[in-house]
Design a protein around this motif. Structure first.
Motif, mmCIF file in Angstrom:
data_model
loop_
_atom_site.group_PDB
_atom_site.id
_atom_site.type_symbol
_atom_site.label_atom_id
_atom_site.label_comp_id
_atom_site.label_asym_id
_atom_site.label_seq_id
_atom_site.Cartn_x
_atom_site.Cartn_y
_atom_site.Cartn_z
ATOM 1 N N LYS A 7 0.825 -1.200 0.000
ATOM 2 C CA LYS A 7 0.000 0.000 0.000
ATOM 3 C C LYS A 7 0.862 1.254 0.000
ATOM 4 O O LYS A 7 1.965 1.268 0.541
ATOM 5 C CB LYS A 7 -0.930 0.003 1.209
ATOM 6 N N GLN A 8 0.328 2.297 -0.604
ATOM 7 C CA GLN A 8 1.004 3.584 -0.636
ATOM 8 C C GLN A 8 1.349 4.024 0.776
ATOM 9 O O GLN A 8 0.526 3.940 1.676
ATOM 10 C CB GLN A 8 0.078 4.606 -1.285
ATOM 11 N N GLY A 9 2.586 4.468 0.964
ATOM 12 C CA GLY A 9 3.008 4.946 2.274
ATOM 13 C C GLY A 9 3.651 3.892 3.150
ATOM 14 O O GLY A 9 4.192 4.209 4.203
ATOM 15 N N ASN A 10 3.599 2.631 2.729
ATOM 16 C CA ASN A 10 4.218 1.559 3.512
ATOM 17 C C ASN A 10 5.673 1.371 3.109
ATOM 18 O O ASN A 10 6.031 1.506 1.954
ATOM 19 C CB ASN A 10 3.473 0.235 3.310
ATOM 20 N N ASP A 11 6.480 1.017 4.095
ATOM 21 C CA ASP A 11 7.862 0.649 3.833
ATOM 22 C C ASP A 11 7.909 -0.836 3.500
ATOM 23 O O ASP A 11 6.993 -1.586 3.812
ATOM 24 C CB ASP A 11 8.734 0.925 5.064
ATOM 25 N N ILE A 12 8.998 -1.246 2.864
ATOM 26 C CA ILE A 12 9.191 -2.662 2.542
ATOM 27 C C ILE A 12 10.429 -3.099 3.318
ATOM 28 O O ILE A 12 11.551 -2.879 2.882
ATOM 29 C CB ILE A 12 9.382 -2.864 1.026
#
Length: 122
Positions: A7-12
């Motif tokens: 999702k947009q805004g999430n880090d990986i």
């Protein structure tokens, strides 16, 4: 390839997309933009990926006095279409252009950012 959704805004993991792009591409974007005039059509979320350091113009859309967020992309598209159809090549030409369904409510200048606020008329 595995089925995944980020999702947009999430880090990986430890990868932070906005920091990664800002750190690695800002200098190159500054060089690329050079002395060009900038009409910034990005959604606000993307501001943290690149900070424009020279004068630039953004757009804001109001419907019945309220800021349009969900449909803002559609209105930015209307503006971009008008720019292309009218072969606009400068901010002076852009400011003189009329866009069907939009009227300029106000122009707000803060530091190097000029924000054109449009009322949606249809």
């Amino acid at each position: 390839m595995a089925n995944y959704k980020v999702k947009q805004g999430n880090d990986i993991g430890k990868f932070v997309p906005d920091k990664f792009y800002k750190d690695r591409f800002s200098y190159q974007l500054d060089l690329y933009l050079g002395k060009s005039e900038i009409l910034d059509l990005r959604a606000g979320y993307y501001d943290k990926f690149y900070k424009v350091t020279k004068p630039y113009t953004t757009l804001k859309f109001l419907k019945d006095g309220k800021t349009v967020s969900h449909w803002a992309k559609a209105y930015r598209g209307l503006v971009l279409r008008a720019v292309a159809q009218n072969n606009i090549n400068s901010m002076k030409e852009f400011m003189a252009m009329e866009i069907e369904g939009l009227s300029v409510a106000e122009i707000v200048v803060v530091k190097n950012k000029t924000e054109i606020v449009y009322n949606i008329t249809n």
